[in-house]
Design an enzyme around this catalytic site. Sequence first.
Site, PDB file in Angstrom:
ATOM      1  CG  ASP A  13      11.887 -41.330  -3.124  1.00  0.00           C
ATOM      2  OD1 ASP A  13      11.699 -40.107  -3.277  1.00  0.00           O
ATOM      3  OD2 ASP A  13      12.711 -41.792  -2.314  1.00  0.00           O
ATOM      4  N   GLY A  15       7.070 -41.743  -7.651  1.00  0.00           N
ATOM      5  CA  GLY A  15       6.944 -41.165  -8.996  1.00  0.00           C
ATOM      6  C   GLY A  15       5.835 -40.114  -9.034  1.00  0.00           C
ATOM      7  CE  LYS A  16       5.452 -38.119  -3.422  1.00  0.00           C
ATOM      8  NZ  LYS A  16       6.370 -39.262  -3.287  1.00  0.00           N
ATOM      9  CG  ASN A  38      10.826 -33.636   3.564  1.00  0.00           C
ATOM     10  OD1 ASN A  38      10.289 -32.795   2.859  1.00  0.00           O
ATOM     11  ND2 ASN A  38      10.197 -34.254   4.542  1.00  0.00           N
ATOM     12  N   GLY A  40      11.927 -34.860  -3.150  1.00  0.00           N
ATOM     13  CA  GLY A  40      12.676 -34.709  -4.396  1.00  0.00           C
ATOM     14  C   GLY A  40      11.804 -35.319  -5.479  1.00  0.00           C
ATOM     15  CG  HIS A  41       8.216 -34.455  -5.937  1.00  0.00           C
ATOM     16  ND1 HIS A  41       7.011 -33.903  -5.626  1.00  0.00           N
ATOM     17  CD2 HIS A  41       8.535 -35.252  -4.884  1.00  0.00           C
ATOM     18  CE1 HIS A  41       6.622 -34.334  -4.429  1.00  0.00           C
ATOM     19  NE2 HIS A  41       7.534 -35.144  -3.962  1.00  0.00           N
ATOM     20  CB  THR A 130      16.185 -35.335   4.166  1.00  0.00           C
ATOM     21  OG1 THR A 130      15.357 -34.392   4.860  1.00  0.00           O
ATOM     22  CG2 THR A 130      15.306 -36.396   3.522  1.00  0.00           C
ATOM     23  NE  ARG A 144       0.645 -23.170  21.033  1.00  0.00           N
ATOM     24  CZ  ARG A 144      -0.096 -23.455  22.089  1.00  0.00           C
ATOM     25  NH1 ARG A 144      -1.336 -23.054  22.140  1.00  0.00           N
ATOM     26  NH2 ARG A 144       0.394 -24.158  23.093  1.00  0.00           N
ATOM     27  CD  GLN A 225       7.697 -35.752   2.553  1.00  0.00           C
ATOM     28  OE1 GLN A 225       6.735 -35.093   2.920  1.00  0.00           O
ATOM     29  NE2 GLN A 225       8.705 -35.217   1.921  1.00  0.00           N
ATOM     30  CB  SER A 415       4.391 -44.612 -15.201  1.00  0.00           C
ATOM     31  OG  SER A 415       5.631 -44.088 -15.599  1.00  0.00           O
TER      32      SER A 415
HETATM   33  P1  GDP Z   1       8.630 -38.791  -6.248  1.00  0.00           P
HETATM   34  O1  GDP Z   1       9.395 -38.297  -5.073  1.00  0.00           O
HETATM   35  O2  GDP Z   1       7.440 -39.603  -5.850  1.00  0.00           O
HETATM   36  O3  GDP Z   1       8.263 -37.702  -7.209  1.00  0.00           O
HETATM   37  O4  GDP Z   1       9.612 -39.785  -7.014  1.00  0.00           O
HETATM   38  P2  GDP Z   1      11.184 -39.531  -7.344  1.00  0.00           P
HETATM   39  O5  GDP Z   1      11.297 -38.519  -8.411  1.00  0.00           O
HETATM   40  O6  GDP Z   1      11.927 -39.310  -6.096  1.00  0.00           O
HETATM   41  O7  GDP Z   1      11.619 -40.966  -7.835  1.00  0.00           O
HETATM   42  C1  GDP Z   1      11.013 -41.574  -8.937  1.00  0.00           C
HETATM   43  C2  GDP Z   1      12.103 -41.833 -10.002  1.00  0.00           C
HETATM   44  O8  GDP Z   1      11.599 -42.740 -10.959  1.00  0.00           O
HETATM   45  C3  GDP Z   1      12.484 -40.599 -10.772  1.00  0.00           C
HETATM   46  O9  GDP Z   1      13.842 -40.695 -11.122  1.00  0.00           O
HETATM   47  C4  GDP Z   1      11.616 -40.668 -12.036  1.00  0.00           C
HETATM   48  O10 GDP Z   1      12.186 -40.009 -13.139  1.00  0.00           O
HETATM   49  C5  GDP Z   1      11.569 -42.150 -12.255  1.00  0.00           C
HETATM   50  N1  GDP Z   1      10.347 -42.674 -12.881  1.00  0.00           N
HETATM   51  C6  GDP Z   1       9.056 -42.273 -12.712  1.00  0.00           C
HETATM   52  N2  GDP Z   1       8.222 -43.086 -13.383  1.00  0.00           N
HETATM   53  C7  GDP Z   1       8.993 -44.016 -13.997  1.00  0.00           C
HETATM   54  C8  GDP Z   1       8.716 -45.151 -14.810  1.00  0.00           C
HETATM   55  O11 GDP Z   1       7.576 -45.496 -15.097  1.00  0.00           O
HETATM   56  N3  GDP Z   1       9.793 -45.892 -15.234  1.00  0.00           N
HETATM   57  C9  GDP Z   1      11.066 -45.567 -14.903  1.00  0.00           C
HETATM   58  N4  GDP Z   1      12.036 -46.342 -15.348  1.00  0.00           N
HETATM   59  N5  GDP Z   1      11.366 -44.506 -14.139  1.00  0.00           N
HETATM   60  C10 GDP Z   1      10.344 -43.749 -13.679  1.00  0.00           C
HETATM   61  P1  IMO Z   2       9.345 -37.590  -1.774  1.00  0.00           P
HETATM   62  O1  IMO Z   2       8.350 -36.461  -1.778  1.00  0.00           O
HETATM   63  C1  IMO Z   2      11.423 -40.733   0.407  1.00  0.00           C
HETATM   64  C2  IMO Z   2      12.154 -40.008   4.676  1.00  0.00           C
HETATM   65  C3  IMO Z   2      13.600 -39.859   5.100  1.00  0.00           C
HETATM   66  C4  IMO Z   2      13.523 -40.435   6.500  1.00  0.00           C
HETATM   67  C5  IMO Z   2      12.164 -39.947   6.993  1.00  0.00           C
HETATM   68  C6  IMO Z   2      12.211 -38.695   7.843  1.00  0.00           C
HETATM   69  O2  IMO Z   2      10.494 -37.368  -2.711  1.00  0.00           O
HETATM   70  O3  IMO Z   2       8.656 -38.892  -1.956  1.00  0.00           O
HETATM   71  P2  IMO Z   2      12.624 -36.130   7.260  1.00  0.00           P
HETATM   72  O4  IMO Z   2      13.808 -35.449   6.652  1.00  0.00           O
HETATM   73  O5  IMO Z   2      11.355 -35.954   6.526  1.00  0.00           O
HETATM   74  O6  IMO Z   2      12.466 -35.807   8.732  1.00  0.00           O
HETATM   75  O7  IMO Z   2      13.005 -37.703   7.216  1.00  0.00           O
HETATM   76  O8  IMO Z   2      11.399 -39.693   5.826  1.00  0.00           O
HETATM   77  N1  IMO Z   2      11.717 -39.109   3.593  1.00  0.00           N
HETATM   78  C7  IMO Z   2      11.517 -39.489   2.325  1.00  0.00           C
HETATM   79  N2  IMO Z   2      11.741 -40.670   1.724  1.00  0.00           N
HETATM   80  N3  IMO Z   2      10.893 -39.717  -0.291  1.00  0.00           N
HETATM   81  C8  IMO Z   2      10.635 -38.524   0.310  1.00  0.00           C
HETATM   82  O9  IMO Z   2       9.990 -37.515  -0.302  1.00  0.00           O
HETATM   83  C9  IMO Z   2      10.996 -38.358   1.677  1.00  0.00           C
HETATM   84  N4  IMO Z   2      10.931 -37.332   2.543  1.00  0.00           N
HETATM   85  C10 IMO Z   2      11.345 -37.807   3.722  1.00  0.00           C
HETATM   86  O10 IMO Z   2      14.463 -40.599   4.271  1.00  0.00           O
HETATM   87  O11 IMO Z   2      13.480 -41.840   6.450  1.00  0.00           O
HETATM   88 MG    MG Z   3      11.348 -38.361  -4.284  1.00  0.00          MG
END
Ligand code: GDP
Ligand code: IMO
Ligand code: MG
Length: 431
Positions: A13, A15-16, A38, A40-41, A130, A144, A225, A415
């Site tokens: 999470d 901000g990928k 798992n 969420g981007h 998740t 396998r 992740q 960002s």
């Molecule tokens: P990811 O899983 O690495 O793609 O990140 P997530 O989408 O799960 O979480 C990142 C959150 O931060 C999302 O709600 C984005 O819209 C938000 N975000 C990303 N960059 C920025 C930033 O520079 N500032 C703010 N305020 N929010 C951001």
């Molecule tokens: P993105 O791509 C944050 C965490 C789960 C748990 C552990 C194992 O959005 O950054 P799993 O369901 O993979 O077996 O859970 O990993 N986890 C994440 N935490 N961002 C994610 O993906 C995650 N994907 C798995 O919360 O702690």
């Molecule tokens: Mg995420």
Amino acid sequence: MACLVIVGTQWGDEGKGKVVDLLAEQATAIARFQGGNNAGHTLVVGGDKFIFHLIPSGVLHQDKTCYIGNGVVIDPAVLLTEMDRLAERGHAVGPDKLKISERAHVIMPYHQALDQAREKAKGREAIGTTGRGIGPCYEDKAARVGVRMIDLLEPEALTRKVEENTAAKNYLLTGYLNSEGIPAEPIIAQYLEYGRRLAPFISDVALELDQVLASGGNLLLEGAQGTHLDLDHGTYPYVTSSNPVAGAACTGAGVGVTRLNQVWGVVKAYTTRVGGGPFLTELTDGTGRWIQEKGAEFGATTGRPRRCGWLDAVVVRQSVRLSGMTGLCVTKLDVLTGLERLNICVGYRQPSGELLERVPASLTQLAACEPVYEEFTGWSEDITGCRDYQDLPETCRAYLERLAELAGAPLAVVSVGADREQTIMLREAWA
Ligand code: GDP
Ligand code: IMO
Ligand code: MG
């Protein structure tokens, strides 16, 4: 021709999604290489928000091809829903736009059932997965006995695999995990139907990615992740079941190691973690809640509140080393605006007094450590409109520059807001 890998440096999470969407502008193709739904981007484009679990974050750009590599585990129901929702919003995803590896493993209903039943059985020791069946699906791959996308197109192979798997899994579910078994027949019918819908999308992704590079295209590889959730390098067992480090881009997309040119790591300007596991710089006080609220730190997949804390440079430095990162993309800097003082953890103090500058494998050793902080002066100016690095307040730049120094990689992107536009570019991605 260039190949750039984007990976997370913390616990996910970071901000990928935003960074991938941004860099996709100049890419020819974008590919996911590990993890599953798992992930969420989130992307925000012109105020419109999109959350992707399986479809690569470059999909909103015209004339780009998106790929789901062999290293990803796919829940076909989630993928089809994601495609339908995109189509409803005017972004139809046809077989020319999205290609799915025939070798990618498929998440089955018994994987989800096992994931959830195991977590329940673990009680207080639960990993906090998740619940999407990620771990059990990768287990079957290694054992396998997994179902691959290609099997959805071959009824006999699918029937045999599902019958064998349900027999074994139901024994576990009912006999050991105190849960309910799952009949094979409805699964077979349902997954053959998924196969019919997805058939036009299924292809030899590794071969096609090679053709993208051979014809001079730019390839963007999107990690899910984060490094400290890596099965080998993370805070085991509080990790996911795949390898989010950059090396996995080669195995998970089928791209040769000598093809990679750059690896950029995404770093949130503070730290968050969802689920269980160690988190030395966690803030359980008002500051932690303030960051959680201001940063809207609630999971994009499960909606769970994310634990928040100070930036940990030990964690980021280790990620830079493990993936050979050539640039850092620092996100959510705007969230820290208004804090008078900021901390960055620069080392872990052990009970012996010795300073540890790496994350130890032993969780017992880690739990006995205290974070050592360097303190920084905050800033109060609104930075969300900054588009040039020099526009950032001096104290803000000092925080970023010290992070880069401690991490051992240069700043590439900063960002200052969720929107695609709210970005400062410091380095050329495709050089
Ligand atoms: P990811 O899983 O690495 O793609 O990140 P997530 O989408 O799960 O979480 C990142 C959150 O931060 C999302 O709600 C984005 O819209 C938000 N975000 C990303 N960059 C920025 C930033 O520079 N500032 C703010 N305020 N929010 C951001
Ligand atoms: P993105 O791509 C944050 C965490 C789960 C748990 C552990 C194992 O959005 O950054 P799993 O369901 O993979 O077996 O859970 O990993 N986890 C994440 N935490 N961002 C994610 O993906 C995650 N994907 C798995 O919360 O702690
Ligand atoms: Mg995420």
